[in-house]
Each structure stands twice: as structure tokens, then as C-alpha cells.
Design an enzyme around this catalytic site. Structure first.
Site, PDB file in Angstrom:
ATOM      1  N   ARG A   1      -6.868   2.449  -9.508  1.00 51.74           N
ATOM      2  CA  ARG A   1      -6.078   1.329  -9.016  1.00 51.74           C
ATOM      3  C   ARG A   1      -6.555   0.041  -9.701  1.00 51.74           C
ATOM      4  O   ARG A   1      -7.719  -0.345  -9.559  1.00 51.74           O
ATOM      5  CB  ARG A   1      -6.225   1.177  -7.493  1.00 51.74           C
ATOM      6  CG  ARG A   1      -5.822   2.425  -6.700  1.00 51.74           C
ATOM      7  CD  ARG A   1      -4.317   2.584  -6.618  1.00 51.74           C
ATOM      8  NE  ARG A   1      -3.919   3.858  -6.027  1.00 51.74           N
ATOM      9  CZ  ARG A   1      -3.788   4.074  -4.719  1.00 51.74           C
ATOM     10  NH1 ARG A   1      -4.024   3.101  -3.864  1.00 51.74           N
ATOM     11  NH2 ARG A   1      -3.413   5.258  -4.271  1.00 51.74           N
TER      12      ARG A   1
ATOM     13  N   ARG B   1     -14.087  -2.793   0.798  1.00 51.36           N
ATOM     14  CA  ARG B   1     -13.549  -1.430   0.922  1.00 51.36           C
ATOM     15  C   ARG B   1     -12.637  -1.006  -0.227  1.00 51.36           C
ATOM     16  O   ARG B   1     -12.010   0.042  -0.161  1.00 51.36           O
ATOM     17  CB  ARG B   1     -12.801  -1.286   2.247  1.00 51.36           C
ATOM     18  CG  ARG B   1     -11.549  -2.150   2.373  1.00 51.36           C
ATOM     19  CD  ARG B   1     -10.858  -1.874   3.699  1.00 51.36           C
ATOM     20  NE  ARG B   1      -9.535  -2.483   3.777  1.00 51.36           N
ATOM     21  CZ  ARG B   1      -8.670  -2.237   4.753  1.00 51.36           C
ATOM     22  NH1 ARG B   1      -8.995  -1.401   5.716  1.00 51.36           N
ATOM     23  NH2 ARG B   1      -7.490  -2.817   4.756  1.00 51.36           N
ATOM     24  N   HIS B   2     -12.557  -1.797  -1.295  1.00 49.49           N
ATOM     25  CA  HIS B   2     -11.679  -1.465  -2.410  1.00 49.49           C
ATOM     26  C   HIS B   2     -12.476  -1.186  -3.682  1.00 49.49           C
ATOM     27  O   HIS B   2     -13.447  -1.878  -3.993  1.00 49.49           O
ATOM     28  CB  HIS B   2     -10.682  -2.591  -2.686  1.00 49.49           C
ATOM     29  CG  HIS B   2      -9.586  -2.671  -1.674  1.00 49.49           C
ATOM     30  ND1 HIS B   2      -9.659  -3.498  -0.577  1.00 49.49           N
ATOM     31  CD2 HIS B   2      -8.396  -2.017  -1.591  1.00 49.49           C
ATOM     32  CE1 HIS B   2      -8.554  -3.365   0.147  1.00 49.49           C
ATOM     33  NE2 HIS B   2      -7.781  -2.473  -0.446  1.00 49.49           N
TER      34      HIS B   2
ATOM     35  N   SER C   1      -3.287   7.252   4.158  1.00 54.70           N
ATOM     36  CA  SER C   1      -1.857   6.962   4.177  1.00 54.70           C
ATOM     37  C   SER C   1      -1.123   8.266   3.955  1.00 54.70           C
ATOM     38  O   SER C   1      -1.498   9.051   3.072  1.00 54.70           O
ATOM     39  CB  SER C   1      -1.472   5.958   3.089  1.00 54.70           C
ATOM     40  OG  SER C   1      -1.928   4.665   3.426  1.00 54.70           O
TER      41      SER C   1
ATOM     42  N   GLU D   1      -6.332  -2.950  -9.028  1.00 53.33           N
ATOM     43  CA  GLU D   1      -6.219  -4.068  -8.088  1.00 53.33           C
ATOM     44  C   GLU D   1      -7.358  -5.059  -8.301  1.00 53.33           C
ATOM     45  O   GLU D   1      -8.504  -4.660  -8.515  1.00 53.33           O
ATOM     46  CB  GLU D   1      -6.257  -3.543  -6.648  1.00 53.33           C
ATOM     47  CG  GLU D   1      -5.090  -2.644  -6.287  1.00 53.33           C
ATOM     48  CD  GLU D   1      -5.254  -2.032  -4.905  1.00 53.33           C
ATOM     49  OE1 GLU D   1      -4.356  -2.209  -4.073  1.00 53.33           O
ATOM     50  OE2 GLU D   1      -6.279  -1.370  -4.673  1.00 53.33           O
TER      51      GLU D   1
ATOM     52  N   GLU E   1      -8.385   1.302   7.890  1.00 56.38           N
ATOM     53  CA  GLU E   1      -7.483   2.348   7.404  1.00 56.38           C
ATOM     54  C   GLU E   1      -8.171   3.215   6.352  1.00 56.38           C
ATOM     55  O   GLU E   1      -8.826   2.709   5.440  1.00 56.38           O
ATOM     56  CB  GLU E   1      -6.230   1.683   6.814  1.00 56.38           C
ATOM     57  CG  GLU E   1      -5.236   2.670   6.224  1.00 56.38           C
ATOM     58  CD  GLU E   1      -5.332   2.748   4.715  1.00 56.38           C
ATOM     59  OE1 GLU E   1      -5.295   3.883   4.203  1.00 56.38           O
ATOM     60  OE2 GLU E   1      -5.464   1.692   4.066  1.00 56.38           O
TER      61      GLU E   1
END
Length: 549
Positions: A321, A329-330, A475, A323, A472
């Protein structure tokens, strides 16, 4: 006429051993000869003693020293050096296996020098560490055991983190040991340095292993960047050893459960022509003159596997990813645990798998990893995760209502931010006494293009998220298996349908209703263990600023 008797001069002769007289000169010569002989005899005796001493020293010196490179080059010669001779025919014993029951046995162990505490010229203590387990080794000068003062001296100069082989006898200490995991000692007979570490390291393992309480009490610690920059040393702490063993057991339990439910493990490509999730968070590259990107998930291909009649599949693999997320948490690269399955009637069938799978994983971790969990708690204290035998499932709209009643405003057609997720987790814990739950029927606007809209309201989708400790981790959703609807949604999300043509076409050949989910392995471990940063659960983390080590 009488005369005086003639006086004779004193005799210069002395009787020899036979009684015969010899001259003084000859006597001196004989004495010098005897003295020379005596000295020669003394020298010969000294030489004999020296030779004997040298022989003893040679015997002792073979019991310690640095292992030569030749010995470590997988040579077949059992006499390549003194280390090779010493270990020939012996089996290594793991430090974790050194227990009271084997007291009196001779063992061969290998470990890193954890601490080195010399006491005198004839006594020293070294603690060896192997995979988080530690044992105290005692070396004492002893002629009977052929342990020389020089061996004690050799042991003292071993630098921290060096690899050492020790041959010795397992003994029970007089007093309980508090500084090691193993409650036995090793009386050292032989010691060899397999590989020597630098005298001064950029990170001290003991500093990296400090708890927050220790640091606040004034003990030296190490910040996250220092630890990650020197990750190969940082990984040696007991907590990190435990974290990655737990991570392994998460995967084992994940596979174990799914295989028992008829799932098949697959491996999908990570180089793809188009974005698998939509949006800009994709790593683009050139692939033999064609535009390509790194897969943001195995989503497209695991669905294609379902269309290929594999029916139930899962994968453990890298996810990318792009991002620019600098949160706790990423990550830009992580390990995804992905599942896809054909469904018969309702997307709740997928949620049922999730609801069984994760309590199974949590229970297995508690059963199989008690020592590892305790090692983590020692540095990073946390409470055991609260979860129900039957997983709680809440509609998204109900979650919004719970927040509203608690005075928290949230968009009923928008996503939940991190702060709101935590607040909802707190409310769920207070009401249902669980930190693990499923929130389903999410707004369509915040889900990927391949998510199936709800039949009664297209503003919502047949999708769900799963939370641990208010964050979370999963998903999931029912997928769109109608090619025209899929194409329509891809266009709406700004995806070039030409780049996913083979994916869309796979649904034109007959496709069953299906759904699935994806979860980040590092995030599961982070939240189960109550850790505050996902970088702690990534072996060599990749975030927007970190590409090394």
C-alpha cells in the site's frame, strides 16, 4: 756428630677415592668437572620439567580458543582444529532443554554471550543466551578438570553477543538463580569462540529490552528509531523473540482452522496490470515496457480462483500500500491473511467463518504461547484480550446509534476515524464485555468497487469490518459477481477497466456468489498483545520513511 732431620714441604697431593694421592691442580680440575656435571644434570632436570609443563599446557590450551575459519567451512576433516576435535560425535543441546532432570550430564551448547562477569584470575561467570533462553556458565581453574588460568582469562575477554560453544557439566546451583531463565548451571570444561562480536555495539540488547517502567526509573533504554535502525540486534530481546513466535502461531492456527473447513491455500501474483483496490495508494512500476503495479491485495486473483471452481481458498502473502500514513497502525508492506469462499445464500456465511476463526486463533495462542505472552508482558504489560465464544455482530447503523447516545457524532454514510473506532470499542466493551466484534452493513461509499450493494438500500453494502481493542483489523464483504455491475462500479471508482479486463471477463464465464475478507497479520499480533505500534510486529518494517534495513 748428630744433625737435624730434614723437614719435607707439605704435600700438594690429596688422596683420591681409591686412597691414592693426587695433585691440587688435578683436584681442582676434578671439582670443576663435577660442578659442570651437576649443572648439566640440573639443566636436564629443568628441561624435563619444562617439557612436562609444556605438554600439560598444550593439553589445557586445546580446551579453549577461537574457532578457525577452516573448521567452520563445513570441512569433512574431524581433526581440522581443536574445536572440531572437541565437538566431533557430540550433539548440541538447546539452552531451553537445560533442566534439573539432566543434572550431572555433560552437554554441548551454543549461545551468545549475554553477560560476562569475571570474579578473579581463577573464576568467571558468563551467561549464554539462545533464542531468549539463558543459562549461567561457571569456569573455575582446576588441574583435575584441566581448566587452566589461561582458559579463565580467555573467557573473560569474550565480547557481548559473541557466539560461543561450551562443553560442560550440568549442575544444580546452591541458591535459586534470578538472572537466567534456566535453573541450572554449566561447569565449563571447554569453551570456543565461534564468532566474535565488536567490543562496542550500536545497540545494547539489555537496553532494548527495558520496559517503560525501567526507563522511567532511570535505567538506560533505546528509542524506536535506534532499535529499528539496528533491528538485527533489537530482534534478540526476549519480547521480540516472543512476538515473532506468536506471529508464527497465528499463521499456524489460521491455516489449521481453514484447512479443517475445506479451504485450499493458494498463491497469487504480486505484479499486476491494474490497481486491485482502487485509489491512488498503489506502487507503480514498469514491467517489460508495460505499466504495472504491486498488488494492494490478492483480491482480484482470489476471486478468479473461486470462478475457477476452487470454492474455498486462502492465502498468506505480502500486500503493498503506497499510503502516506504515518500512524501507529499503517505500513506500506505487510503480510495479508486473505480468505475467499463461495456462498450459498447470504454474506453472513463469511462472517460466520470470521466469528469462528479468530476465537480459535486466540484460544490456540493462549494454549500454545503462554511463555511467549509472559515474555512480552514483562517488557510491554497488557491485559488478556476479552472475547466471546460466539462473536458479537452489530449492524453499522446500530454502532452509529451507540455513538450518538454517548454524545459522539459520526456520519451514518461515512467511515469511522480512529478516534471514533476506539470510542465505539469502549462502548461495546462496557455493554457486551468483549473487545472483539464484527460491525457489518457498511456504507457503500467507503468500500472497494467490487463490494456488493445491499438489496434494500444501495447506500449500504454487504460488507463488514472486525475490531480488536477498538481498532479495525479485518475488512470483508460479499463481492460483485455480475460483470456489468462490476464494470459500472469500477468506472465510478476511477479505475481503468482495460487494466482489469481479464478480472471482469472471468465473471462472464459463470461465477458463483462469493465473498471473503482480508486481515493484516502484524495488526492482529499488535492488538492481541496490546502493543502500541505496528512496527513492533513487523520483522523489518516498511513505512513511508523506512526502506532499510
Amino acid at each position: 756428630m748428630s744433625s737435624e732431620p730434614e723437614i719435607q714441604p707439605p704435600s700438594t697431593e690429596t688422596p683420591d677415592e681409591s686412597g691414592e694421592k693426587i695433585s691440587k691442580k688435578a683436584a681442582k680440575k676434578e671439582a670443576a668437572k663435577l660442578e659442570k656435571m651437576r649443572r648439566r644434570q640440573e639443566q636436564e632436570e629443568a628441561a624435563r620439567k619444562t617439557a612436562s609443563l609444556s605438554l600439560e599446557d598444550e593439553s589445557s590450551s586445546r580446551n579453549y580458543g577461537d574457532v578457525t575459519l577452516t573448521e567452520l567451512q563445513s570441512t569433512a576433516d574431524p581433526k581440522a582444529g581443536k574445536w572440531r576435535e572437541a565437538v566431533e560425535g557430540k550433539e548440541w543441546t538447546n539452552v531451553s532443554e537445560l533442566v534439573e532432570e539432566i543434572a550431572g550430564s555433560e552437554v554441548l551448547i551454543r549461545g551468545r554471550v549475554h553477560t560476562n562477569r569475571p570474579v578473579s584470575s581463577k573464576l568467571g561467570f558468563v551467561i549464554l543466551r539462545q533464542s531468549g533462553f539463558t543459562v549461567q556458565c561457571v569456569v573455575t581453574e582446576s588441574k583435575e578438570r584441566n581448566v587452566s588460568v589461561n582458559m579463565v582469562k580467555f573467557l573473560k575477554q569474550l565480547s557481548g553477543e559473541s557466539f560461543v560453544d561450551v562443553i560442560g557439566v550440568v549442575v544444580l546451583p546452591k541458591e535459586p538463580l534470578t538472572g537466567t531463565t534456566q535453573q541450572v548451571e554449566i561447569q565449563v570444561r571447554k569453551v570456543y569462540c565461534v564468532n566474535s562480536a565488536l567490543q562496542k555495539l550500536p545497540l545494547n540488547v539489555e537496553d532494548a529490552a527495558r520496559s517503560e517502567a525501567d526507563i522511567q526509573a532511570g535505567k538506560p533504554g533505546a528509542n524506536q528509531d535506534t532499535r529499528l535502525n539496528n533491528r538485527v540486534i533489537d530482534l534478540r530481546t526476549p519480547a521480540n523473540q516472543a512476538i515473532f513466535r506468536i506471529q508464527c502461531h497465528v499463521q499456524i492456527a489460521f491455516r489449521e482452522f481453514l484447512l479443517s473447513k475445506g479451504f485450499l491455500e493458494i498463491h497469487t501474483p504480486k505484479l499486476i496490470a491494474g490497481s486491485s483496490e482502487g485509489g491512488a495508494a498503489v506502487f507503480r512500476l514498469e514491467y517489460k515496457g508495460q505499466p504495472a503495479c504491486l498488488a494492494q491485495s490478492p483480491q482480484l486473483h482470489k476471486q478468479m480462483a473461486i470462478c475457477g471452481d476452487l470454492e474455498r481458498v486462502f492465502e498468506v502473502g505480502a500486500v503493498y500500500r503506497a499510503e502516506d500514513s504515518f500512524t501507529h497502525r499503517h505500513l506500506c508492506e505487510f503480510i495479508g491473511l486473505d480468505v475467499e469462499m463461495a456462498i450459498h445464500k447470504h454474506y453472513s456465511e463469511v462472517m460466520d467463518i470470521v466469528g469462528e476463526l479468530f476465537p480459535f486463533i486466540f484460544t490456540k495462542l493462549e494454549e500454545r504461547c503462554s511463555k511467549e505472552l509472559e515474555a512480552i508482558r514483562k517488557q510491554y504489560p497488557f491485559q488478556p484480550l476479552k472475547f466471546l465464544p460466539k462473536t458479537l455482530t452489530i449492524p453499522f447503523a446500530e454502532g452509529i446509534q451507540m455513538l450518538k447516545e454517548a454524545g459522539v457524532e459520526a456520519d451514518p454514510l461515512g467511515d469511522l476515524n480512529t478516534e471514533v473506532e476506539r470510542k465505539l470499542g469502549q462502548l461495546v466493551l462496557e455493554k457486551y464485555n468483549t473487545e472483539f466484534y464484527i460491525l457489518h452493513r457498511y456504507p457503500s461509499a467507503v468500500r472497494p468497487f467490487y463490494t456488493m450493494p445491499c438489496a434494500d438500500d444501495s447506500n449500504y453494502s454487504n460488507s463488514f469490518d472486525v475490531f480488536i481493542r477498538g481498532e479495525e483489523i479485518i475488512s470483508g464483504a460479499q463481492r460483485v459477481h455480475d460483470p456489468e455491475l462490476l464494470k459500472e462500479q469500477a468506472v465510478r471508482f476511477g479505475i481503468d477497466v482495460d487494466t482489469i479486463k481479464t478480472y471482469i471477463d472471468s465473471f462472464r464465464y459463470g461465477a458463483p456468489p462469493h465473498g471473503g475478507f482480508g486481515v493484516g497479520l502484524e495488526r492482529v499480533v499488535m492488538l492481541f498483545c496490546g502493543l502500541n505500534n505496528i512496527r513492533k510486529t513487523s520483522l523489518f518494517p516498511r513505512d513511508p520513511l523506512r526502506l532499510a534495513p
